[in-house]
Design an enzyme around this catalytic site. Sequence first.
Site, PDB file in Angstrom:
ATOM      1  N   HIS A 172       1.170  -1.219  -0.251  1.00 46.75           N
ATOM      2  CA  HIS A 172      -0.209   0.031   0.291  1.00 46.75           C
ATOM      3  C   HIS A 172       0.870   1.346   0.079  1.00 46.75           C
ATOM      4  CE1 HIS A 172      -3.792  -1.961   1.851  1.00 46.75           C
ATOM      5  NE2 HIS A 172      -3.355  -2.601   0.542  1.00 46.75           N
ATOM      6  N   ARG A 209       1.334   2.623  -2.412  1.00 44.82           N
ATOM      7  CA  ARG A 209       1.115   3.808  -3.338  1.00 44.82           C
ATOM      8  C   ARG A 209      -0.340   3.538  -3.099  1.00 44.82           C
ATOM      9  NH1 ARG A 209       5.039   6.436  -8.139  1.00 44.82           N
ATOM     10  NH2 ARG A 209       5.360   7.471  -6.730  1.00 44.82           N
ATOM     11  N   LYS A 249      -2.328  -2.674  -7.974  1.00 50.96           N
ATOM     12  CA  LYS A 249      -2.904  -2.797  -9.115  1.00 50.96           C
ATOM     13  C   LYS A 249      -2.844  -3.901  -9.839  1.00 50.96           C
ATOM     14  CE  LYS A 249      -4.602  -1.467 -13.391  1.00 50.96           C
ATOM     15  NZ  LYS A 249      -4.791  -2.846 -13.739  1.00 50.96           N
ATOM     16  N   ASP A 257       7.769   2.800 -12.735  1.00 46.51           N
ATOM     17  CA  ASP A 257       6.861   4.493 -12.383  1.00 46.51           C
ATOM     18  C   ASP A 257       5.971   4.455 -12.454  1.00 46.51           C
ATOM     19  OD1 ASP A 257      10.024   5.036 -11.410  1.00 46.51           O
ATOM     20  OD2 ASP A 257      10.854   6.001 -13.513  1.00 46.51           O
ATOM     21  N   LYS A 264      -2.688  -8.895  -6.855  1.00 45.91           N
ATOM     22  CA  LYS A 264      -3.137  -9.822  -7.352  1.00 45.91           C
ATOM     23  C   LYS A 264      -4.544 -10.409  -7.116  1.00 45.91           C
ATOM     24  CE  LYS A 264      -1.642 -11.189 -10.983  1.00 45.91           C
ATOM     25  NZ  LYS A 264      -0.874 -10.365 -12.785  1.00 45.91           N
TER      26      LYS A 264
END
Length: 469
Positions: free
Chosen positions: A63, A65, A69, A98, A105
């Site tokens: 986490h 960021r 995804k 970046d 997942k």
Amino acid sequence: MENYSFFDNVNKFVGQAAGYLELPQGLLDQIKQCNSVYQMNFPVKLDNGNYEVIEAYRVQHSHHRLPVKGGIRYSMAVNEDEVKALAALMSYKCALVDVPFGGAKGGVRIDTRKYSESELEKITRRYTTELIRKNFISPAQDVPAPDYGTGAREMAWIADTYSSMNTGELNALACVTGKPISLHGIRGRTEATGRGVFYGIRTAVDVTEDMESLGLTPGLEGKRIIIQGLGNVGYYSAKYLQEGGAIITGIAEYNGGIYDPNGLDVEEVYQLKQEKGSILDYKNAKNIQNSIELLEYDCDILVPAALENQITAENAPGVKAKIIGEAANGPVTTEAANILQEKGLRILPDFYLNAGGVTVSYFEWLKNLSHVAFGRMDKRYEELTNRSMVAAMEEITGHQLSDTQRSSLVRGAGEIDIVNSGLEETMMNAYYTIWEIMKTKETGSLRIASFISAMEKIATAYVARGIFP
């Protein structure tokens, strides 16, 4: 390999990279571990009226960021260890190139061949509902994507389910990427991972210093390549590599492989697979019943584009390729990587080489948040400007261009052009970054250099948020 752990294997590489960094142990432990592991079991009514309980997972690794995804795979090989490892690789992958996401997942333990389309839709929508209930999917928290066994169809079902349960949410379609174009997906996403593999390999073989050390000439032209796996990633990797001048001498599939030192036509082989379900008996190619043997055939570049744990300590000594491009996730174990490195091989690590998918997924997410397609606002303006410049050049020089030359010069950039340009820039910049780290820190390994680059960025993000001083 009974005790093999994919997640532990990833963390072994993390541990090796940590030796080149001065990170507090607590921060290192945070980087290694998964933040959230969600296992679920839910019933689905089949077409015959019976019920089946489905086992599924969603893991959020980091986490540092948000949103996190990561793709969703449908496979009987799905288990907690695999999903945790793939989520971890997503964290490092996003940081490396970046892309401002944490890693995640998902996995559903099913064999898609045993279910009808309506049953797969029920499973997908119920899985999505379970994710919504636990806040494991949203444009700002967790954004899934396709993976092995899933595609645009499944992503459309996910997006529709999320939108119907979050009415009025302006950015609802940004909850998942890899959607069909008609549902505000992005052009170039289907082939993105394979195209990224091509850009990565092409960049690597253009480094004269490295090619000389491997006894190869710079450039992709004439390089003999063997591909393992002719699914989405393998097919597009092989296609673009062949178009770039490489010779595809072998292709391995789960039910057999083919080999021809004079080269295979990738498009023809792919069509054969679509028609007959197998690539065997292709023209003059030699059939390889046990396709894993192809990994030890003579070639310049070996591209494992199937599943993890394909090159192990058992078969690594027999690998004859000079370069291994890990298009799949985790195809080379830690022990095998050490053996290959001692042999002087160059390994292009998975979480760099297959980052094309998440890169273009990032572009799709941005498109959904901005609610406008790339190129829509300025394509015609660019064409008008370019047309004026070409006309001025023709007037000054007195030379008229052909229709083909004029069309090429005046054409404005559409969505696919911008996507491919952004992907190429991302893959090239990331490679030169890790190559420089490998040289300056003398890691001797692009993989370790990649982990160093990614871990530095993740650590910086945690510190910036005040989680660690």
